[in-house]
Design a protein around this motif. Structure first.
Motif, short mmCIF file in Angstrom:
data_model
loop_
_atom_site.label_atom_id
_atom_site.label_comp_id
_atom_site.label_asym_id
_atom_site.label_seq_id
_atom_site.Cartn_x
_atom_site.Cartn_y
_atom_site.Cartn_z
N CYS A 44 -39.00 -31.00 46.09
CA CYS A 44 -38.33 -30.67 44.83
C CYS A 44 -37.38 -31.80 44.44
CB CYS A 44 -37.56 -29.35 44.98
SG CYS A 44 -36.67 -28.83 43.49
N VAL A 45 -37.30 -32.12 43.16
CA VAL A 45 -36.35 -33.13 42.71
C VAL A 45 -34.93 -32.60 42.91
CG1 VAL A 45 -37.87 -34.31 41.08
CG2 VAL A 45 -36.58 -32.31 40.33
N ASP A 46 -34.03 -33.47 43.36
CA ASP A 46 -32.69 -32.99 43.71
C ASP A 46 -31.83 -32.69 42.49
OD1 ASP A 46 -32.10 -35.57 42.86
OD2 ASP A 46 -31.58 -36.32 44.85
N GLN A 47 -32.26 -33.11 41.31
CA GLN A 47 -31.52 -32.78 40.09
C GLN A 47 -32.09 -31.56 39.36
OE1 GLN A 47 -30.67 -36.05 37.37
NE2 GLN A 47 -30.68 -37.51 39.06
N ALA A 48 -32.97 -30.81 40.02
CA ALA A 48 -33.54 -29.62 39.39
C ALA A 48 -32.45 -28.60 39.09
CB ALA A 48 -34.61 -29.01 40.29
#
Length: 400
Positions: free
Chosen positions: A117-121
């Motif tokens: 998962c992208v950490d800025q989600a």
């Protein structure tokens, strides 16, 4: 769409015209007496003339109208329109964007699976994944995501899902959707994207190979800040899995009344997005030249580090973006308080302009401090009125 460079403008214009037609044109349904808008089927259940037709319907309650927790004609109509806009086979609407995200992840993940998962989600998305990790032993790896290699390096034999959000809704960072889709298909990984920022007007991830696209319909789809909703769109096979495990059993359904409000918003979605794009760019360009501003995080600007990727996979730009300043958060909050036309609130997508101020640990000032970040949503007001409003607020904090 004057900010899109290096693309086939005729093809983009044709797609733009198709969107306007798709949201505004329907075949007249004689069942509804020629009503121009589909009625609100405000009922919890559907009756049958005899037990034979009832028994047939009960064999597949997600294909028939039996109970509004499964199907409702008003909601079903909305789902068909969104699937058409997304170039997908099927959509399912939920009670909120988070219900769509949680229901989809719950349906597709099992104990022992791995998620990238992208950490800025979106924060609650990360919270839900962390909850699945703690309670159900789903392994989660968070990556920056600005480089395709971030995902390549994180893939494991048990990777089940790659979850992206492009652009992200804080620092507006993009991910290479075609590259991610190609990587995932080699190993059978399911790809999901939160596409709330762009809407299908400006980005259609399914056409780039992404498997599932989710939206918080609360935002641009609604457009009026008066209802909540979420939707997931993809292949019929994947949506079927989500329907059975993450939709019917969890019960986070969209009501018929909410669907009617969403249909109303959908009719003007392309028109509103054109307005948002134009107004957002006027203000982003103004802020980029302002002495109090260090950096503007807007993918349409040439200064954005991923501007070239934005030009490749976006057909346009919405009006949610952020800017960074050396001024401390306390001073920037005074600036936000001084604004007259911007309201302080979460979310976006309605007619009203919004602002929030915070810091970001992802960035550093030259002196080592974290810059303050103001996130702006530009609504339907005149953009030059908003600029005058910001100028007045800047003057109040200039003494700092």
């Amino acid at each position: 769409m004057e900010w899109i460079e290096g693309n086939d403008m005729m093809e983009r214009k044709e797609m733009d015209n198709q969107l306007h037609t798709k949201v505004s044109h329907d075949q007249v349904d004689k069942q509804h007496y020629g009503a121009v808008t589909i009625p609100i089927y405000q009922n919890s259940l559907f009756t049958f003339e005899n037990h034979e037709t009832f028994d047939q319907a009960m064999q597949d309650v997600l294909a028939a109208n039996v109970y509004s927790r499964g199907n409702n004609p008003t909601v079903k109509y909305l789902e068909s329109k969104i699937a058409e806009l997304e170039c997908g086979e099927q959509s399912r609407c939920f009670a909120s964007g988070m219900a769509a995200i949680a229901g989809t992840l719950h349906a597709l993940l099992s104990s022992g699976d791995h998620v990238i998962c992208v950490d800025q989600a979106y924060g609650p998305t990360r919270e839900f994944l962390n909850e699945m990790s703690e309670r159900y032993q789903v392994e989660v790896t968070y990556v920056d995501g600005s480089l395709l290699s971030d995902f390549e390096d994180a893939v494991q034999p048990n990777t089940k899902i790659i979850y992206v959000e492009s652009p992200t809704s804080g620092l507006f960072q993009l991910q290479d959707l075609e590259g991610i889709a190609e990587l995932a298909k080699k190993t059978g990984i399911i790809t999901m994207i939160d596409g709330s920022w762009a809407t299908p007007c400006f980005q259609r991830p399914l056409t780039m190979g992404i498997d599932l696209v989710l939206h918080s319909m609360t935002k641009f789809f609604s457009g009026h800040s008066d209802c909540l909703g979420g939707v997931v769109t993809g292949s019929a096979a994947l949506i079927s899995k989500i329907e059975n495990k993450g939709y019917m059993l969890l019960g986070g359904i969209m009501t018929a009344h909410t669907a009617s409000l969403m249909i109303r918003g959908l009719r003007t979605l392309p028109l509103r997005m054109e307005r948002h794009q134009k107004s957002g760019m006027i203000i982003a360009e103004y802020l980029e030249k302002h002495p109090m501003v260090n950096r503007v995080n807007h993918p349409a600007l040439r200064s954005h580090p991923q501007h070239e990727l934005a030009q490749k996979q976006l057909d346009g730009y919405s009006s949610l973006f952020s800017f960074e300043s050396k001024l401390p958060v306390a001073v920037m909050k005074q600036w936000a308080d001084a604004l007259h036309y911007f309201r302080i609130a979460v979310s976006w997508g309605g007619y009203e302009s919004l602002v929030t101020v915070n810091t970001t640990p992802e960035r550093r000032n030259p002196d080592g401090t974290n810059p303050s970040v103001a996130r702006l949503y530009i609504g339907m007001e005149d953009p030059y009125t908003l600029i005058d409003d910001m100028e007045r607020a800047w003057k109040l904090v200039k003494a700092y």
